[in-house]
Design a protein around this motif. Structure first.
Motif, PDB file in Angstrom:
ATOM      1  N   PRO A  76      -5.780   4.618  -6.570  1.00 29.53           N
ATOM      2  CA  PRO A  76      -5.170   4.295  -7.860  1.00 29.53           C
ATOM      3  C   PRO A  76      -3.677   4.006  -7.689  1.00 29.53           C
ATOM      4  O   PRO A  76      -3.038   4.505  -6.754  1.00 29.53           O
ATOM      5  N   VAL A  77      -3.138   3.207  -8.610  1.00 30.05           N
ATOM      6  CA  VAL A  77      -1.713   2.856  -8.600  1.00 30.05           C
ATOM      7  C   VAL A  77      -1.153   3.054  -9.998  1.00 30.05           C
ATOM      8  O   VAL A  77      -1.756   2.601 -10.987  1.00 30.05           O
ATOM      9  N   VAL A  78       0.003   3.715 -10.105  1.00 28.98           N
ATOM     10  CA  VAL A  78       0.714   3.855 -11.372  1.00 28.98           C
ATOM     11  C   VAL A  78       2.010   3.062 -11.269  1.00 28.98           C
ATOM     12  O   VAL A  78       2.863   3.358 -10.423  1.00 28.98           O
ATOM     13  N   VAL A 107      -3.938  -2.525  -5.259  1.00 27.70           N
ATOM     14  CA  VAL A 107      -3.067  -3.609  -5.718  1.00 27.70           C
ATOM     15  C   VAL A 107      -1.638  -3.412  -5.219  1.00 27.70           C
ATOM     16  O   VAL A 107      -1.179  -2.290  -4.988  1.00 27.70           O
ATOM     17  N   SER A 108      -0.946  -4.534  -5.062  1.00 29.13           N
ATOM     18  CA  SER A 108       0.503  -4.542  -4.900  1.00 29.13           C
ATOM     19  C   SER A 108       1.070  -5.350  -6.059  1.00 29.13           C
ATOM     20  O   SER A 108       0.426  -6.278  -6.568  1.00 29.13           O
ATOM     21  N   ILE A 109       2.289  -4.995  -6.487  1.00 30.95           N
ATOM     22  CA  ILE A 109       2.865  -5.572  -7.710  1.00 30.95           C
ATOM     23  C   ILE A 109       4.332  -5.884  -7.468  1.00 30.95           C
ATOM     24  O   ILE A 109       5.096  -5.024  -7.017  1.00 30.95           O
ATOM     25  N   ALA A 110       4.741  -7.119  -7.761  1.00 33.12           N
ATOM     26  CA  ALA A 110       6.140  -7.517  -7.611  1.00 33.12           C
ATOM     27  C   ALA A 110       6.387  -8.808  -8.384  1.00 33.12           C
ATOM     28  O   ALA A 110       5.501  -9.669  -8.479  1.00 33.12           O
ATOM     29  N   PHE A 154       0.836  -1.194   0.000  1.00 37.63           N
ATOM     30  CA  PHE A 154       0.000   0.000   0.000  1.00 37.63           C
ATOM     31  C   PHE A 154       0.873   1.246   0.000  1.00 37.63           C
ATOM     32  O   PHE A 154       1.824   1.365   0.771  1.00 37.63           O
ATOM     33  N   ASN A 155       0.579   2.171  -0.913  1.00 38.37           N
ATOM     34  CA  ASN A 155       1.310   3.432  -1.056  1.00 38.37           C
ATOM     35  C   ASN A 155       2.729   3.269  -1.585  1.00 38.37           C
ATOM     36  O   ASN A 155       3.549   4.185  -1.488  1.00 38.37           O
ATOM     37  N   GLY A 156       3.061   2.087  -2.135  1.00 39.89           N
ATOM     38  CA  GLY A 156       4.309   1.932  -2.856  1.00 39.89           C
ATOM     39  C   GLY A 156       5.516   1.556  -2.033  1.00 39.89           C
ATOM     40  O   GLY A 156       5.427   1.350  -0.818  1.00 39.89           O
ATOM     41  N   PRO A 157       6.704   1.447  -2.671  1.00 41.19           N
ATOM     42  CA  PRO A 157       7.911   0.942  -2.008  1.00 41.19           C
ATOM     43  C   PRO A 157       8.281   1.692  -0.732  1.00 41.19           C
ATOM     44  O   PRO A 157       8.753   1.083   0.232  1.00 41.19           O
ATOM     45  N   ARG A 158       8.086   3.005  -0.692  1.00 38.76           N
ATOM     46  CA  ARG A 158       8.468   3.813   0.463  1.00 38.76           C
ATOM     47  C   ARG A 158       7.249   4.254   1.297  1.00 38.76           C
ATOM     48  O   ARG A 158       7.392   5.028   2.230  1.00 38.76           O
TER      49      ARG A 158
END
Length: 422
Positions: free
Chosen positions: A399-401, A77-80, A38-42
């Motif tokens: 939203p996620v970019v 979403v989370s993406i890896a 959530f809210n990206g890598p950092r």
């Protein structure tokens, strides 16, 4: 429990099939899309993407695919490693779903019972750490799975283990990984925050109780003047906890109707910012550190921005976010230094946002999407479009970019839009 993924339905516009098959994305590549939590890598909700469109066609960017069957929920979403993860209610289960980058289903796994009561649906987003996935359900079930297969490694219920109780609209945090520890916040009479061994689920430390139940926020790790702190919101305060020992460093009270403390604290250069709904507004705090001790002091507060759960972005010295009740639920820009209101505008309507390549991506709770050029001089909404019909309930998932795509989840559907410059 692994669940067969057969009910996922994928819709791909015919004109785009060749584009998807030739995209060349591969698992584990150095430049593979990476938004692992959530809210990206950092956890600052800021993408490092570049080369993105600065304006969209009138009908919106190209829709690459739509995945249906992920269940109802508000998780993003989370993406890896070439995989996309999200969660949703499917019948009476909280279900974690893994998709490939083309939207095809890879596996599904249950994480306990579903939350069906007010605003039924999942909340927390899976957190990916190496080859492991961690997730907390709305009912407090924390689980560790193999990220590639969905096989369960360990699990426990934090409300039961720490003798707490659920909150009005159910737990909503996305767990935080700090080194070898999983951070989650059950609240209640025994503790406000706990660290679990991410390999086994064993308790590493517990922070003392503040007398509050959990809030709806997700914890965030910050470091200031050599002191590592985990920040979050309880039901009645924003708190700072020593990340290494679990010691409670400070507590700043925050009274919000219905205890809607949802905002993930924003940290910048020794300051902490939070915003809460129902005209309770926003406050900026100054951190002071003395060895292993810390305290906070109010710098300014304003009722001009009362963000509920859509988040606020800090860009080049200015804050951007939508109101819940203040200013007729419009979007607001504030001066970070002083809290002064720079502008107020309806834009796409109340909602959430993320930041990528110098632009803000807005998503209203009524399915309108916007592209905003941040500026203190006025609301520069350069493009907007509506999501396709069919998604149920409010579009609350952030939203996620990532990987040149804009991902938007609405109810049982996940949309992937191409926002990369050709």
């Amino acid at each position: 429990m692994l669940i067969p993924p057969a009910s996922i339905r994928l819709q791909i516009p015919v004109i785009l099939v060749g584009l998807i098959l030739s995209c060349g994305l591969s698992s584990g590549a150095d430049d593979a899309p990476f938004w692992p939590q959530f809210n990206g890598p950092r956890r600052d909700n800021r993408s490092t993407e570049t080369g993105l469109l600065k304006r969209w066609p009138e009908e919106g960017p190209d829709l690459l695919w739509t995945a249906e069957g992920i269940g109802h929920g508000f998780s993003t979403v989370s993406i890896a490693d070439g995989m996309i993860y999200t969660t949703g209610n499917i019948e009476d289960d909280t279900v974690i779903t893994a998709l490939d980058l083309d939207g095809g289903s890879l596996w599904r796994a249950s994480n306990g019972r579903a939350w069906h009561r007010p605003h039924g649906g999942t909340r927390g987003t899976p957190t990916i750490d190496g080859d492991r996935l961690y997730h907390e359900s709305a009912l407090g079930d924390v689980v560790c799975l193999e990220a590639e297969t969905g096989k369960k490694i360990w699990g426990l219920n934090i409300l039961e283990k720490f003798h707490s109780k659920n909150i009005t609209w159910a737990l909503a945090e996305s767990v935080l990984i700090d080194g070898d520890r999983v951070i989650c916040c059950p609240g209640g009479p025994e503790t406000c925050m706990v660290a679990l061994d991410k390999r086994t689920g064993r308790v590493v430390w517990t922070a003392p109780s503040t007398g509050d139940l959990a809030g709806y926020a997700s914890p965030v790790l910050v470091e200031y003047q050599g002191l590592r702190m985990i920040l979050t919101m309880t039901s009645r305060a924003v708190i700072g906890v020593n990340a290494d020992t679990g010691a409670l460093l400070w507590r700043f009270p925050r009274t919000v109707p219905w205890k809607e403390t949802i905002f993930t604290p924003l940290f910048h250069e020794g300051h902490v910012f939070i915003s809460t709904a129902h005209r309770t507004g926003s406050v900026k705090l100054k951190l002071s550190v003395d060895g292993d001790q810390a305290s906070v002091k109010e710098v300014w507060q304003t009722d001009e921005l009362d963000n509920q759960h859509g988040g606020v972005m800090l860009v080049d010295g200015y804050l951007y976010g939508s109101c819940h009740t203040s200013n007729a639920a419009k979007w607001v820009c504030l001066d970070w230094k002083t809290g002064r209101t720079m502008w107020v505008d309806r834009a796409v309507g109340r909602g959430s946002l993320t930041c990528a390549d110098g632009m803000l991506y807005l998503l209203s709770q009524k399915s309108k999407v916007g592209l905003l050029q941040p500026s203190p001089d006025g609301c520069r909404l350069v493009s907007q479009f509506r999501l396709p019909p069919g998604g149920e309930g409010p579009s609350w998932a952030h939203p996620v970019v990532c990987g040149g795509r804009l991902y938007i989840r609405h109810g049982n559907r996940l949309y992937a839009y191409d926002v990369k410059v050709e």
